[in-house]
Design a protein around this motif. Structure first.
Motif, PDB file in Angstrom:
ATOM      1  N   PHE A  24     -22.237 -90.148  19.487  1.00  0.00           N
ATOM      2  CA  PHE A  24     -22.084 -88.726  19.760  1.00  0.00           C
ATOM      3  C   PHE A  24     -21.445 -88.470  21.120  1.00  0.00           C
ATOM      4  O   PHE A  24     -20.712 -87.502  21.307  1.00  0.00           O
ATOM      5  CB  PHE A  24     -23.441 -88.032  19.686  1.00  0.00           C
ATOM      6  CG  PHE A  24     -23.387 -86.601  20.147  1.00  0.00           C
ATOM      7  CD1 PHE A  24     -22.719 -85.641  19.401  1.00  0.00           C
ATOM      8  CD2 PHE A  24     -23.984 -86.215  21.339  1.00  0.00           C
ATOM      9  CE1 PHE A  24     -22.651 -84.336  19.817  1.00  0.00           C
ATOM     10  CE2 PHE A  24     -23.913 -84.901  21.766  1.00  0.00           C
ATOM     11  CZ  PHE A  24     -23.258 -83.967  20.998  1.00  0.00           C
ATOM     12  N   ALA A  25     -21.703 -89.353  22.083  1.00  0.00           N
ATOM     13  CA  ALA A  25     -21.138 -89.162  23.425  1.00  0.00           C
ATOM     14  C   ALA A  25     -19.619 -89.147  23.396  1.00  0.00           C
ATOM     15  O   ALA A  25     -18.978 -88.619  24.301  1.00  0.00           O
ATOM     16  CB  ALA A  25     -21.637 -90.253  24.366  1.00  0.00           C
ATOM     17  N   ASP A  26     -19.014 -89.709  22.345  1.00  0.00           N
ATOM     18  CA  ASP A  26     -17.563 -89.738  22.246  1.00  0.00           C
ATOM     19  C   ASP A  26     -16.980 -88.410  21.762  1.00  0.00           C
ATOM     20  O   ASP A  26     -15.780 -88.196  21.843  1.00  0.00           O
ATOM     21  CB  ASP A  26     -17.126 -90.853  21.286  1.00  0.00           C
ATOM     22  CG  ASP A  26     -17.497 -92.234  21.810  1.00  0.00           C
ATOM     23  OD1 ASP A  26     -17.567 -92.383  23.042  1.00  0.00           O
ATOM     24  OD2 ASP A  26     -17.728 -93.130  20.991  1.00  0.00           O
ATOM     25  N   ILE A  27     -17.813 -87.525  21.224  1.00  0.00           N
ATOM     26  CA  ILE A  27     -17.319 -86.247  20.715  1.00  0.00           C
ATOM     27  C   ILE A  27     -16.934 -85.343  21.880  1.00  0.00           C
ATOM     28  O   ILE A  27     -17.732 -85.092  22.784  1.00  0.00           O
ATOM     29  CB  ILE A  27     -18.389 -85.550  19.843  1.00  0.00           C
ATOM     30  CG1 ILE A  27     -18.703 -86.396  18.617  1.00  0.00           C
ATOM     31  CG2 ILE A  27     -17.933 -84.152  19.431  1.00  0.00           C
ATOM     32  CD1 ILE A  27     -19.808 -85.834  17.753  1.00  0.00           C
ATOM     33  N   LYS A  28     -15.704 -84.867  21.885  1.00  0.00           N
ATOM     34  CA  LYS A  28     -15.217 -83.991  22.944  1.00  0.00           C
ATOM     35  C   LYS A  28     -14.802 -82.617  22.426  1.00  0.00           C
ATOM     36  O   LYS A  28     -14.675 -81.680  23.193  1.00  0.00           O
ATOM     37  CB  LYS A  28     -14.019 -84.647  23.652  1.00  0.00           C
ATOM     38  CG  LYS A  28     -14.357 -85.926  24.401  1.00  0.00           C
ATOM     39  CD  LYS A  28     -15.389 -85.664  25.495  1.00  0.00           C
ATOM     40  CE  LYS A  28     -15.710 -86.938  26.272  1.00  0.00           C
ATOM     41  NZ  LYS A  28     -16.790 -86.705  27.272  1.00  0.00           N
ATOM     42  N   THR A  29     -14.575 -82.499  21.114  1.00  0.00           N
ATOM     43  CA  THR A  29     -14.092 -81.248  20.526  1.00  0.00           C
ATOM     44  C   THR A  29     -14.869 -80.952  19.252  1.00  0.00           C
ATOM     45  O   THR A  29     -15.144 -81.861  18.459  1.00  0.00           O
ATOM     46  CB  THR A  29     -12.595 -81.336  20.192  1.00  0.00           C
ATOM     47  OG1 THR A  29     -11.864 -81.643  21.387  1.00  0.00           O
ATOM     48  CG2 THR A  29     -12.081 -80.014  19.623  1.00  0.00           C
TER      49      THR A  29
END
Length: 251
Positions: A24-29
């Motif tokens: 989840f930490a990779d989600i930016k948008t």
């Protein structure tokens, strides 16, 4: 055989982690789907540059949580069905309704709206105190929206239109006494259509203010974690004055 099984496990591990939300930490948008509901949501004819009070608040809250958000204009019925199936994340300016609890998450309150009787100035609405009083008038509402569903549930006869503008025009120029709708969007469309001097707003005293939320599908991947981030950002912009400045811009 054991080596082959170990290799297969290593290959599938990233997919298992993705499904569990570990990345989840990779989600930016995030992507949200909306309908035209001024001044909360304003969708231009080109569908580019969607704006509005709730749009600005949601953008600011996600920015405070270090997430970007994009908005797409999508028909309301499709939004609801897609959220129920878990194929889209969610929507903005959504009310909390019993039938939605099974498949939707609701954020902290974003804004609110109140339901009113909109009429031509000459229509005598002095007797309107409760929703049931609309039985004495010819009524129109927007098909599929919460207010139209409420009229149906209360067995109050009414006509429907597919658009807000159509409902406003029916109330102003056809043999329709009352548009049962939200106050601020009605005032917005009245000005847009040039009929704001010809109408009036009558409060329905028994109808409480309706909170509006950011709503997310419970089964969409990582929706609960995204909602937590959003709520944290919303609390931050309410504390630092950003939220109040946005509301003042539109109201």
């Amino acid at each position: 055989m054991l080596l082959r099984r170990a290799a297969q496990l290593l290959l599938t591990l990233p997919l298992l982690l993705l499904g569990s939300g570990a990345t989840f930490a990779d989600i930016k948008t995030v992507q949200l789907h909306v309908v035209d509901f001024p001044p909360y949501i304003i969708v231009p004819d080109t569908q580019d540059g969607i704006t509005g009070m709730d749009i600005d608040i949601v953008q600011a809250a996600f920015a405070a949580a270090d997430l970007d958000v994009h908005f797409s204009s999508t028909p309301w019925k499709r939004i609801i069905k897609s959220m129920e199936r878990g194929t889209i994340l969610g929507t903005v300016s959504c009310s909390r309704r019993p039938e939605r609890l099974e498949y939707m998450l609701f954020s902290d309150e974003v804004t609110s709206t109140n339901r009113v009787a909109v009429s031509r100035s000459e229509v005598d609405t002095s007797a309107i105190q409760t929703l049931d009083d609309l039985q004495n008038f010819s009524v129109v509402s927007i098909e599929g929206w919460g207010m139209e569903q409420q009229l149906t549930a209360e067995n109050i006869p009414h006509e429907t239109t597919s658009t807000y503008e159509g409902a406003m025009m029916a109330m102003r120029y056809r043999n329709i006494d009352i548009l049962y709708a939200a106050e601020y969007p009605s005032l917005y469309y009245a000005r847009k259509l040039g009929i704001h001097r010809d109408i009036k707003i009558t409060p329905i005293r028994t109808e409480p203010v309706t909170p509006l939320y950011l709503c997310m599908s419970k089964t969409y991947p990582d929706s609960r974690a995204i909602m937590d981030r959003f709520n944290a950002g919303l609390r931050q912009i309410k504390q630092d004055g950003t939220y109040q400045a946005i509301r003042a811009k539109y109201l």
